[in-house]
Scaffold this active site. Structure first.
Site, PDB file in Angstrom:
ATOM      1  N   LYS A 122      50.699  44.617  -8.289  1.00 39.16           N
ATOM      2  CA  LYS A 122      51.754  43.513  -7.901  1.00 39.16           C
ATOM      3  C   LYS A 122      53.061  44.163  -7.020  1.00 39.16           C
ATOM      4  CE  LYS A 122      49.744  41.766 -11.519  1.00 39.16           C
ATOM      5  NZ  LYS A 122      48.966  42.242 -12.593  1.00 39.16           N
ATOM      6  N   ASP A 363      63.306  57.761 -25.322  1.00 36.72           N
ATOM      7  CA  ASP A 363      64.421  58.416 -25.313  1.00 36.72           C
ATOM      8  C   ASP A 363      65.536  57.783 -24.199  1.00 36.72           C
ATOM      9  OD1 ASP A 363      63.288  60.014 -27.279  1.00 36.72           O
ATOM     10  OD2 ASP A 363      63.143  61.945 -25.749  1.00 36.72           O
TER      11      ASP A 363
END
Length: 449
Positions: A122, A363
């Protein structure tokens, strides 16, 4: 010679702007505005191009751009893009839009692994300066007609009184597999998905990737996977010229301070590019992993990487599909919960609407947004596109959005409750998962999954 022209892995690009877009309600106005302001060329790739108000808006925008003299290219998948092929493609072609269909479905069903090789990307790119990449199809967030039809077809298949025996421990009847159709009628919210609006040097790689896919689609929507077809041999010269122009082009000017990398999956040298990006990031994880995925059936290496991160003390949260969209996939995914929950992985099922996201934050400064699910279809067959963003602010924004989604709409799967499910539910999950594995091995992909 053709093999030497295969696109290499895209590099990490500094100097970009990257804006997180949540849902079509955020993506569509910006993408339509970019198309309306296009001066040279618009390129669009989409799996679904729905016959609804969103599809009509994009059809009109592309027709208007073509009328202004802008080159407009659209790539639709032959399976997922059926509505767009039937409804919008004739009008688009009449107005000068160039349309190619990736492996159109024929009238005669022919079992073949190639039918699984879909174009699932997409992406929208305008003038080589602006791009949108993510998991959002050209369909209204509140258009759930496809899901409704899928559930009705699934229920119709189990109307006959068939029984499945599971030895002396019990019997599972076909009617036990029926879906509660009320799932589609009780406060169903918008489809939950993401995209990224990009400007800067990374758009150069997106533009070239779209050019490469465009040239791979031959007459009648045939797609080369071997470069042996006559039409591809005739097209090599065209691609060689395009490649030379690409290498000579200057990168788009810097637009920010964000480092972004395009990661695509094809059926050539980049078969495992997205998977490896996940594995590398999980292997380096030190504090948190927040992952949202619509169709979660990861292979052994991915599951091992998630478990290994958890054993190092990393907090791992998974936001997965809570509503039944595709029953086989839904129950197969639930089979994996036990092994993950036993390791301390937190599993949440999203309930306000259909989860369609394929995103992760690891993280404080690694994030990915794109079209690639963590399942066999995306990992082994489909053409996919993700962007990997190395930026603390972007990662923080995506993490905040996912945590809020967990808190406001996530149902936590608790180990004790999951283990105490009725026998029939556990048997159904086991059966669906084993059938999925069998299909992968029969297809010759067992060693890769």
């Amino acid at each position: 010679m053709a093999l030497s022209m295969l696109p290499p892995q895209a590099p990490e690009r500094d100097g970009n702007s990257a804006r997180l877009l949540v849902g079509g309600v955020a993506l569509f106005p910006q993408a339509l505005q970019a198309i309306e302001q296009a001066k040279q060329e618009v390129r669009i790739e989409t799996y679904i191009f729905a016959d609804d108000s969103v599809g009509e808006a994009f059809c009109e925008a592309m027709c208007n751009a073509a009328a202004r003299g802008v080159t407009v290219r659209l790539v639709l998948d032959g399976f997922g893009g059926t509505e767009g092929i039937q409804t919008w493609a004739p009008r688009l072609k009449q107005h000068g839009v160039k349309v190619r269909v990736f492996r159109p479905e024929g009238f005669v069903f022919k079992p073949s692994p190639r039918r699984l090789r879909r174009m699932h990307r997409k992406m929208i790119a305008v003038d080589g300066q602006t791009a949108f990449v993510g998991g959002i199809n050209l369909i209204d967030d509140m258009n759930h007609e496809n899901e409704r039809k899928e559930l009705m077809r699934a229920n119709a298949r189990v109307e006959k009184p068939v029984q499945f025996s599971f030895g002396k421990s019990g019997v599972l009847s076909a009617r036990d597999l029926q879906v509660n159709m009320d799932l589609l009628d009780q406060d169903l919210g918008p489809r939950y998905d993401f995209a990224v609006a990009l400007q800067g040097p990374v758009v150069h790689d997106i533009w070239h990737s779209m050019e490469w896919l465009w040239l791979q689609i031959g007459p009648g929507g045939k797609v080369t996977d071997t470069f042996n077809s006559d039409w591809w041999k005739r097209r090599i010269a065209q691609y060689r010229d395009t490649l030379a122009q690409h290498r000579a082009q200057a990168l788009p000017p810097t637009a920010g301070k964000v480092k972004v990398q395009l990661a695509v999956r094809d059926n050539f040298r980049l078969r495992r590019r997205i998977e490896r990006a996940y594995l590398q990031a999980l292997g380096r994880a030190q504090s948190t992993v927040v992952l949202a995925n619509a169709y979660f059936l990861p292979g052994r290496k991915m599951r091992n990487a998630i478990v290994a991160a958890r054993r190092r003390g990393v907090v791992v949260k998974l936001l997965l599909q809570g509503r039944i969209e595709y029953r086989f996939q839904h129950y197969a995914t639930q089979y994996l919960y036990s092994s993950l929950l036993d390791e301390g992985v937190e599993v949440y099922e999203y309930l306000p609407g259909f989860l369609h996201a394929k995103v992760a934050v690891i993280d404080s400064n690694w994030a990915t947004v794109g079209s690639s699910n963590l399942d066999p279809l995306s990992s082994l067959f489909a053409r996919e596109a993700n962007v990997i963003v190395h930026n603390r602010e972007f990662a923080g924004q995506l993490r905040k959005e996912l945590i809020q989604a967990i808190e406001r709409g996530g149902r936590q799967v608790l180990p004790h409750d999951h283990a105490q499910r009725p026998f029939k539910a556990r048997a159904l999950s086991w059966l669906c998962y084993k059938l999925m594995l069998l299909a992968v091995f029969v297809g010759g992909f067992g060693s890769r999954y």
